[in-house]
Design an enzyme around this catalytic site. Structure first.
Site, PDB file in Angstrom:
ATOM      1  N   CYS A  92      -3.144   2.809   7.933  1.00  0.00           N
ATOM      2  CA  CYS A  92      -2.142   2.163   7.098  1.00  0.00           C
ATOM      3  C   CYS A  92      -2.307   0.652   7.205  1.00  0.00           C
ATOM      4  O   CYS A  92      -2.468   0.118   8.290  1.00  0.00           O
ATOM      5  CB  CYS A  92      -0.735   2.505   7.590  1.00  0.00           C
ATOM      6  N   CYS A 124       2.453  -4.918  16.631  1.00  0.00           N
ATOM      7  CA  CYS A 124       1.821  -4.060  17.644  1.00  0.00           C
ATOM      8  C   CYS A 124       0.327  -4.375  17.690  1.00  0.00           C
ATOM      9  O   CYS A 124      -0.285  -4.632  16.655  1.00  0.00           O
ATOM     10  CB  CYS A 124       2.042  -2.587  17.313  1.00  0.00           C
ATOM     11  N   CYS A 181      -2.327  -2.382  15.361  1.00  0.00           N
ATOM     12  CA  CYS A 181      -1.975  -2.023  13.988  1.00  0.00           C
ATOM     13  C   CYS A 181      -2.464  -3.049  12.968  1.00  0.00           C
ATOM     14  O   CYS A 181      -2.325  -4.255  13.173  1.00  0.00           O
ATOM     15  CB  CYS A 181      -0.467  -1.877  13.889  1.00  0.00           C
ATOM     16  N   CYS A 230       4.556  -7.181   8.776  1.00  0.00           N
ATOM     17  CA  CYS A 230       5.468  -6.618   9.790  1.00  0.00           C
ATOM     18  C   CYS A 230       5.573  -7.586  10.950  1.00  0.00           C
ATOM     19  O   CYS A 230       4.555  -8.102  11.424  1.00  0.00           O
ATOM     20  CB  CYS A 230       4.940  -5.264  10.279  1.00  0.00           C
ATOM     21  N   GLU A 282       0.819  -1.205   0.000  1.00  0.00           N
ATOM     22  CA  GLU A 282       0.000   0.000   0.000  1.00  0.00           C
ATOM     23  C   GLU A 282       0.858   1.263   0.000  1.00  0.00           C
ATOM     24  O   GLU A 282       1.881   1.310   0.686  1.00  0.00           O
ATOM     25  CB  GLU A 282      -0.787  -0.051   1.315  1.00  0.00           C
ATOM     26  N   CYS A 341       3.316   8.298   1.558  1.00  0.00           N
ATOM     27  CA  CYS A 341       3.639   7.363   2.639  1.00  0.00           C
ATOM     28  C   CYS A 341       3.990   6.023   1.993  1.00  0.00           C
ATOM     29  O   CYS A 341       3.177   5.454   1.263  1.00  0.00           O
ATOM     30  CB  CYS A 341       2.423   7.232   3.552  1.00  0.00           C
TER      31      CYS A 341
HETATM   32  N1  SAH Z   1       6.692   0.450  11.793  1.00  0.00           N
HETATM   33  C1  SAH Z   1       6.936   1.834  11.942  1.00  0.00           C
HETATM   34  C2  SAH Z   1       6.402   2.666  10.800  1.00  0.00           C
HETATM   35  C3  SAH Z   1       5.073   2.275  10.235  1.00  0.00           C
HETATM   36  S1  SAH Z   1       3.685   2.569  11.286  1.00  0.00           S
HETATM   37  C4  SAH Z   1       6.391   2.326  13.269  1.00  0.00           C
HETATM   38  O1  SAH Z   1       5.658   1.592  13.924  1.00  0.00           O
HETATM   39  O2  SAH Z   1       6.722   3.446  13.655  1.00  0.00           O
HETATM   40  C5  SAH Z   1       3.579   4.349  11.260  1.00  0.00           C
HETATM   41  C6  SAH Z   1       2.804   4.936  12.433  1.00  0.00           C
HETATM   42  O3  SAH Z   1       1.417   4.593  12.334  1.00  0.00           O
HETATM   43  C7  SAH Z   1       3.296   4.424  13.772  1.00  0.00           C
HETATM   44  O4  SAH Z   1       3.429   5.466  14.703  1.00  0.00           O
HETATM   45  C8  SAH Z   1       2.178   3.482  14.150  1.00  0.00           C
HETATM   46  O5  SAH Z   1       2.155   3.241  15.521  1.00  0.00           O
HETATM   47  C9  SAH Z   1       0.970   4.191  13.611  1.00  0.00           C
HETATM   48  N2  SAH Z   1      -0.228   3.353  13.515  1.00  0.00           N
HETATM   49  C10 SAH Z   1      -0.321   2.023  13.325  1.00  0.00           C
HETATM   50  N3  SAH Z   1      -1.619   1.621  13.330  1.00  0.00           N
HETATM   51  C11 SAH Z   1      -2.355   2.729  13.520  1.00  0.00           C
HETATM   52  C12 SAH Z   1      -3.758   2.975  13.623  1.00  0.00           C
HETATM   53  N4  SAH Z   1      -4.642   1.994  13.517  1.00  0.00           N
HETATM   54  N5  SAH Z   1      -4.168   4.245  13.834  1.00  0.00           N
HETATM   55  C13 SAH Z   1      -3.275   5.265  13.924  1.00  0.00           C
HETATM   56  N6  SAH Z   1      -1.943   5.096  13.824  1.00  0.00           N
HETATM   57  C14 SAH Z   1      -1.489   3.844  13.626  1.00  0.00           C
HETATM   58 FE1  SF4 Z   2       4.776  -2.846  12.465  1.00  0.00          FE
HETATM   59 FE2  SF4 Z   2       2.442  -1.631  12.674  1.00  0.00          FE
HETATM   60 FE3  SF4 Z   2       3.977  -1.898  14.824  1.00  0.00          FE
HETATM   61 FE4  SF4 Z   2       4.719  -0.188  12.881  1.00  0.00          FE
HETATM   62  S1  SF4 Z   2       2.890  -0.044  14.174  1.00  0.00           S
HETATM   63  S2  SF4 Z   2       5.998  -1.689  13.949  1.00  0.00           S
HETATM   64  S3  SF4 Z   2       3.947  -1.305  11.087  1.00  0.00           S
HETATM   65  S4  SF4 Z   2       3.023  -3.592  13.671  1.00  0.00           S
END
Ligand code: SAH
Ligand code: SF4
Length: 352
Positions: free
Chosen positions: A340, A115, A118, A111, A91, A104
């Site tokens: 994302c 988390c 996410c 990944c 994406e 972006c």
């Molecule tokens: N893996 C890296 C970069 C990709 S995620 C990281 O975690 O920083 C980019 C940002 O989007 C991160 O701050 C992540 O915590 C946030 N993010 C992930 N899922 C999200 C969601 N459902 N709503 C808002 N932000 C989100």
């Molecule tokens: Fe991976 Fe999503 Fe955590 Fe970023 S926020 S490290 S993309 S699982």
């Protein structure tokens, strides 16, 4: 499968041309076709000698992915889903801001950090993207803008799509070198932001390598107990270790950092959390900006909801009163699949 020529930094291209018996000045000519005239076929590189064109074509492709889906939002946000050569979907998002157009990009297929809030982490990493595949996402968005004929240019890049960029470190560095290069896309390093979930060793290495871009760190909680609950990576790399790496980065680069903080209703959004966060930042205040991110709900993570407007405002005010510089992230494309990784995970579910 031949790699994309977009993956070679200018220096790597020069070296390769020299090794193959071509003049290094040819590199400039090739880059001009790639990044200024933006052709997508080697045959269109008219003034490039036929034997060089043939060599390029033998070893490389220009385009290695195809547009699978495109969604356009009323606010001008465009989400692209690309199908890679191996069938994987990734994406890429184009966002319109007052200050310019940002893209972006995704760095991995899935990944492994996983988390709990996410959408990207729902699917384990199946592979890293090559540097070329990361550059190509920006080129594809730029080509989309070129076709619209309004003369718009991608001016900003955020590495915040699917994947953990520091888990694909050397490709990330090559990607940054390509897009920053004044001979190519010439995206200013201060207009590029890399976001990491907090891989401490790589944060230090990034400080040493210092590509000059902005760094954002996903903290999301002010103490280990809470952070471990929402980000399992905190077990391996707790906040203390992360702060050590941050201090090393601040000292080494003299550059400010962004701390990202997703606001999850009744989980990390109370004023006591804001106070704890301010205390954690402590004397680093002048070098830190906190970016508060309203949570984009993800169907599979129904335990989390977005904080109320009052909670977001309250959190912001408390930080400000504590002298912490902060901002609330503006949202883009809320009418299309917002978070994302959501578009991709929906497509995969629909096709499985
Ligand atoms: N893996 C890296 C970069 C990709 S995620 C990281 O975690 O920083 C980019 C940002 O989007 C991160 O701050 C992540 O915590 C946030 N993010 C992930 N899922 C999200 C969601 N459902 N709503 C808002 N932000 C989100
Ligand atoms: Fe991976 Fe999503 Fe955590 Fe970023 S926020 S490290 S993309 S699982």
């Amino acid at each position: 499968m031949k790699p994309s020529l977009y993956g070679l930094t200018f220096e790597q291209l020069v070296r390769w041309l020299e090794e193959s018996g071509h003049k290094k000045s040819r590199a400039l000519q090739v880059w001009d076709w790639l990044y200024r005239k933006r052709v997508t076929e080697f045959s269109a590189m008219e003034d490039v000698r036929p034997e060089l064109r043939q060599l390029l074509e033998e070893r490389h492709e220009i385009q290695t992915m195809a547009e699978h889906t495109r969604q356009e939002s009323v606010d001008g946000t465009v989400k692209f889903l690309f199908r890679l050569r191996d069938g994987n979907l990734i994406e890429t998002v184009l966002m319109r801001h007052k200050f310019g157009l940002s893209v972006c990009v995704t760095t991995q297929v899935g990944c492994n950090i996983g988390c709990s809030f996410c959408a990207s982490g729902l699917l384990a990493k199946s592979r890293d993207l090559s540097a070329g595949e990361i550059v190509e996402q920006i080129m594809n968005v730029q080509l989309h803008l070129d076709r619209a004929g309004r003369g718009e240019r991608v001016s900003h890049v955020v590495v915040m799509g699917i994947g953990e960029p520091f888990d694909n470190y050397s490709n990330l560095l090559d990607f940054l070198a390509v897009i920053k290069d004044a001979k190519g896309l010439a995206i200013g390093p201060r207009h590029i932001t890399v976001s990491t979930s907090g891989l401490a060793d790589k944060i230090k290495q990034f400080a040493d390598d210092d590509p000059g871009v902005n760094l954002a760190i996903s903290l999301h909680a002010p103490n280990d107990e809470l952070r471990t609950r929402i980000m399992k990576i905190n077990r391996a790399i707790p906040i203390g270790k992360l702060l050590q790496a941050i201090d090393y980065y601040l000292e080494r680069t003299k550059r400010r950092i962004t701390i990202e903080y997703i606001l999850l209703r009744d989980i990390n959004d109370r004023s006591e959390h804001a106070l704890e966060l301010a205390e954690l930042i402590g004397s680093r205040r002048p070098l830190v900006n906190v970016n508060l991110i309203p949570y984009n709900p993800v169907d599979e993570h129904s335990q989390y909801q977005r904080s109320s407007k009052e909670a977001i405002d309250g959190f912001y005010d408390t930080l400000k009163k504590q002298g912490v510089s902060c901002s609330v992230r503006l949202e883009h494309g809320t009418d299309i699949d917002a978070a994302c990784g959501q578009l991709r995970s929906k497509q995969i579910q629909a096709s499985s």
